[in-house]
Design a protein around this motif. Structure first.
Motif, PDB file in Angstrom:
ATOM      1  N   LYS A  51       0.847  -1.194   0.000  1.00  0.00           N
ATOM      2  CA  LYS A  51       0.000   0.000   0.000  1.00  0.00           C
ATOM      3  C   LYS A  51       0.883   1.245   0.000  1.00  0.00           C
ATOM      4  O   LYS A  51       2.071   1.191   0.322  1.00  0.00           O
ATOM      5  CB  LYS A  51      -0.934   0.018   1.211  1.00  0.00           C
ATOM      6  N   LYS A  52       0.269   2.373  -0.369  1.00  0.00           N
ATOM      7  CA  LYS A  52       0.954   3.666  -0.317  1.00  0.00           C
ATOM      8  C   LYS A  52       1.066   4.096   1.141  1.00  0.00           C
ATOM      9  O   LYS A  52       0.181   3.830   1.942  1.00  0.00           O
ATOM     10  CB  LYS A  52       0.155   4.732  -1.070  1.00  0.00           C
ATOM     11  N   ARG A  53       2.149   4.773   1.461  1.00  0.00           N
ATOM     12  CA  ARG A  53       2.341   5.265   2.818  1.00  0.00           C
ATOM     13  C   ARG A  53       3.100   6.585   2.752  1.00  0.00           C
ATOM     14  O   ARG A  53       3.950   6.757   1.889  1.00  0.00           O
ATOM     15  CB  ARG A  53       3.126   4.247   3.646  1.00  0.00           C
ATOM     16  N   TYR A  54       2.812   7.468   3.696  1.00  0.00           N
ATOM     17  CA  TYR A  54       3.510   8.751   3.773  1.00  0.00           C
ATOM     18  C   TYR A  54       4.190   8.883   5.130  1.00  0.00           C
ATOM     19  O   TYR A  54       3.606   8.547   6.158  1.00  0.00           O
ATOM     20  CB  TYR A  54       2.536   9.920   3.578  1.00  0.00           C
ATOM     21  N   SER A  55       5.420   9.354   5.129  1.00  0.00           N
ATOM     22  CA  SER A  55       6.105   9.714   6.377  1.00  0.00           C
ATOM     23  C   SER A  55       6.959  10.944   6.103  1.00  0.00           C
ATOM     24  O   SER A  55       7.304  11.230   4.955  1.00  0.00           O
ATOM     25  CB  SER A  55       6.986   8.560   6.873  1.00  0.00           C
ATOM     26  N   LYS A  56       7.295  11.670   7.169  1.00  0.00           N
ATOM     27  CA  LYS A  56       8.161  12.848   7.003  1.00  0.00           C
ATOM     28  C   LYS A  56       9.523  12.445   6.455  1.00  0.00           C
ATOM     29  O   LYS A  56      10.096  13.136   5.626  1.00  0.00           O
ATOM     30  CB  LYS A  56       8.335  13.570   8.335  1.00  0.00           C
ATOM     31  N   LYS A  57      10.043  11.292   6.915  1.00  0.00           N
ATOM     32  CA  LYS A  57      11.377  10.863   6.510  1.00  0.00           C
ATOM     33  C   LYS A  57      11.449  10.507   5.026  1.00  0.00           C
ATOM     34  O   LYS A  57      12.348  10.943   4.320  1.00  0.00           O
ATOM     35  CB  LYS A  57      11.823   9.666   7.356  1.00  0.00           C
ATOM     36  N   GLN A  59       8.708  10.713   2.711  1.00  0.00           N
ATOM     37  CA  GLN A  59       7.623  11.276   1.901  1.00  0.00           C
ATOM     38  C   GLN A  59       6.713  10.126   1.458  1.00  0.00           C
ATOM     39  O   GLN A  59       6.443   9.229   2.228  1.00  0.00           O
ATOM     40  CB  GLN A  59       8.174  12.081   0.714  1.00  0.00           C
ATOM     41  N   TRP A  60       6.270  10.123   0.208  1.00  0.00           N
ATOM     42  CA  TRP A  60       5.414   9.038  -0.291  1.00  0.00           C
ATOM     43  C   TRP A  60       6.279   7.855  -0.691  1.00  0.00           C
ATOM     44  O   TRP A  60       7.258   7.999  -1.423  1.00  0.00           O
ATOM     45  CB  TRP A  60       4.572   9.508  -1.476  1.00  0.00           C
ATOM     46  N   HIS A  61       5.910   6.689  -0.174  1.00  0.00           N
ATOM     47  CA  HIS A  61       6.646   5.459  -0.481  1.00  0.00           C
ATOM     48  C   HIS A  61       5.667   4.294  -0.424  1.00  0.00           C
ATOM     49  O   HIS A  61       4.458   4.500  -0.465  1.00  0.00           O
ATOM     50  CB  HIS A  61       7.824   5.292   0.488  1.00  0.00           C
ATOM     51  N   LEU A  62       6.172   3.084  -0.303  1.00  0.00           N
ATOM     52  CA  LEU A  62       5.327   1.885  -0.292  1.00  0.00           C
ATOM     53  C   LEU A  62       5.599   1.064   0.962  1.00  0.00           C
ATOM     54  O   LEU A  62       6.747   0.972   1.405  1.00  0.00           O
ATOM     55  CB  LEU A  62       5.611   1.028  -1.531  1.00  0.00           C
ATOM     56  N   GLU A  63       4.540   0.465   1.501  1.00  0.00           N
ATOM     57  CA  GLU A  63       4.671  -0.401   2.672  1.00  0.00           C
ATOM     58  C   GLU A  63       4.243  -1.815   2.309  1.00  0.00           C
ATOM     59  O   GLU A  63       3.233  -2.024   1.639  1.00  0.00           O
ATOM     60  CB  GLU A  63       3.804   0.119   3.818  1.00  0.00           C
ATOM     61  N   VAL A  64       5.019  -2.796   2.765  1.00  0.00           N
ATOM     62  CA  VAL A  64       4.690  -4.208   2.604  1.00  0.00           C
ATOM     63  C   VAL A  64       3.867  -4.606   3.825  1.00  0.00           C
ATOM     64  O   VAL A  64       4.300  -4.439   4.962  1.00  0.00           O
ATOM     65  CB  VAL A  64       5.968  -5.069   2.493  1.00  0.00           C
ATOM     66  N   PHE A  75       9.292  -0.085   0.937  1.00  0.00           N
ATOM     67  CA  PHE A  75      10.118   0.123  -0.255  1.00  0.00           C
ATOM     68  C   PHE A  75      10.537   1.579  -0.175  1.00  0.00           C
ATOM     69  O   PHE A  75       9.691   2.470  -0.168  1.00  0.00           O
ATOM     70  CB  PHE A  75       9.296  -0.066  -1.536  1.00  0.00           C
ATOM     71  N   HIS A  76      11.830   1.848  -0.083  1.00  0.00           N
ATOM     72  CA  HIS A  76      12.318   3.230  -0.101  1.00  0.00           C
ATOM     73  C   HIS A  76      13.736   3.252  -0.670  1.00  0.00           C
ATOM     74  O   HIS A  76      14.402   2.224  -0.706  1.00  0.00           O
ATOM     75  CB  HIS A  76      12.243   3.875   1.293  1.00  0.00           C
ATOM     76  N   PRO A  77      14.194   4.428  -1.105  1.00  0.00           N
ATOM     77  CA  PRO A  77      15.535   4.515  -1.706  1.00  0.00           C
ATOM     78  C   PRO A  77      16.644   4.230  -0.692  1.00  0.00           C
ATOM     79  O   PRO A  77      16.561   4.650   0.466  1.00  0.00           O
ATOM     80  CB  PRO A  77      15.627   5.962  -2.187  1.00  0.00           C
ATOM     81  N   CYS A  88      13.851  -3.266   5.249  1.00  0.00           N
ATOM     82  CA  CYS A  88      13.105  -2.760   4.100  1.00  0.00           C
ATOM     83  C   CYS A  88      13.734  -3.240   2.789  1.00  0.00           C
ATOM     84  O   CYS A  88      14.765  -3.894   2.778  1.00  0.00           O
ATOM     85  CB  CYS A  88      13.072  -1.236   4.140  1.00  0.00           C
ATOM     86  N   ILE A  89      13.072  -2.874   1.694  1.00  0.00           N
ATOM     87  CA  ILE A  89      13.522  -3.241   0.350  1.00  0.00           C
ATOM     88  C   ILE A  89      13.826  -1.952  -0.405  1.00  0.00           C
ATOM     89  O   ILE A  89      12.994  -1.050  -0.447  1.00  0.00           O
ATOM     90  CB  ILE A  89      12.431  -4.039  -0.392  1.00  0.00           C
TER      91      ILE A  89
END
Length: 131
Positions: A51-57, A59-64, A75-77, A88-89
């Motif tokens: 699903k889509k997820r937002y955090s300050k660290k 921003q918009w990313h993906l959560e498993v 999923f984040h860079p 994480c991936i």
């Protein structure tokens, strides 16, 4: 939509190939597998939803979702699994060693551009992790 993550395991990290319907999206890096231990291991192989997820660290990313005994698997860079990941991936454009990759932000943007329109239509995105 079904994403398939095919992994290769090394003592210092896990490298993967992320595909959608047989087409390569990007490579991935993760921590080595250490029995799903929090913050030191990649997650177990299996089927998950994203699903889509937002955090300050990040921003918009993906959560498993629904990873057994784990939370906030994202999923984040990142370009170095041991230094930047806690389970994480990280999508990467090119692998440069076990758990190491290059141009993660570029690969992450490509993944988001593929997945977000599906999620925005309230359709599911499944992640299958295998070796």
């Amino acid at each position: 939509m079904v994403l398939t993550l095919s992994r290769t395991y090394f003592p210092d990290g896990t490298n993967g190939k992320l595909e959608c319907e047989g087409k390569l999206i990007c490579s991935t890096i993760e921590l080595p597998y250490k029995n799903n231990e929090t913050k030191v291991s990649c997650i177990p192989e299996g089927k998950y939803f994203i699903k889509k997820r937002y955090s300050k660290k990040f921003q918009w990313h993906l959560e498993v979702l629904d990873v057994k005994n784990r939370s906030l698997i994202l999923f984040h860079p990142a370009n170095n699994a041991l230094q930047e990941l806690n389970g994480c991936i990280a999508p990467v454009t090119k692998l440069s060693g076990p758990g190491l990759g290059l141009m993660s932000r570029k690969a992450f943007t490509k993944l988001k551009n593929l997945v977000y329109p599906i999620l925005d239509k309230n359709e599911s995105v499944e992640l299958i992790i295998k070796s």
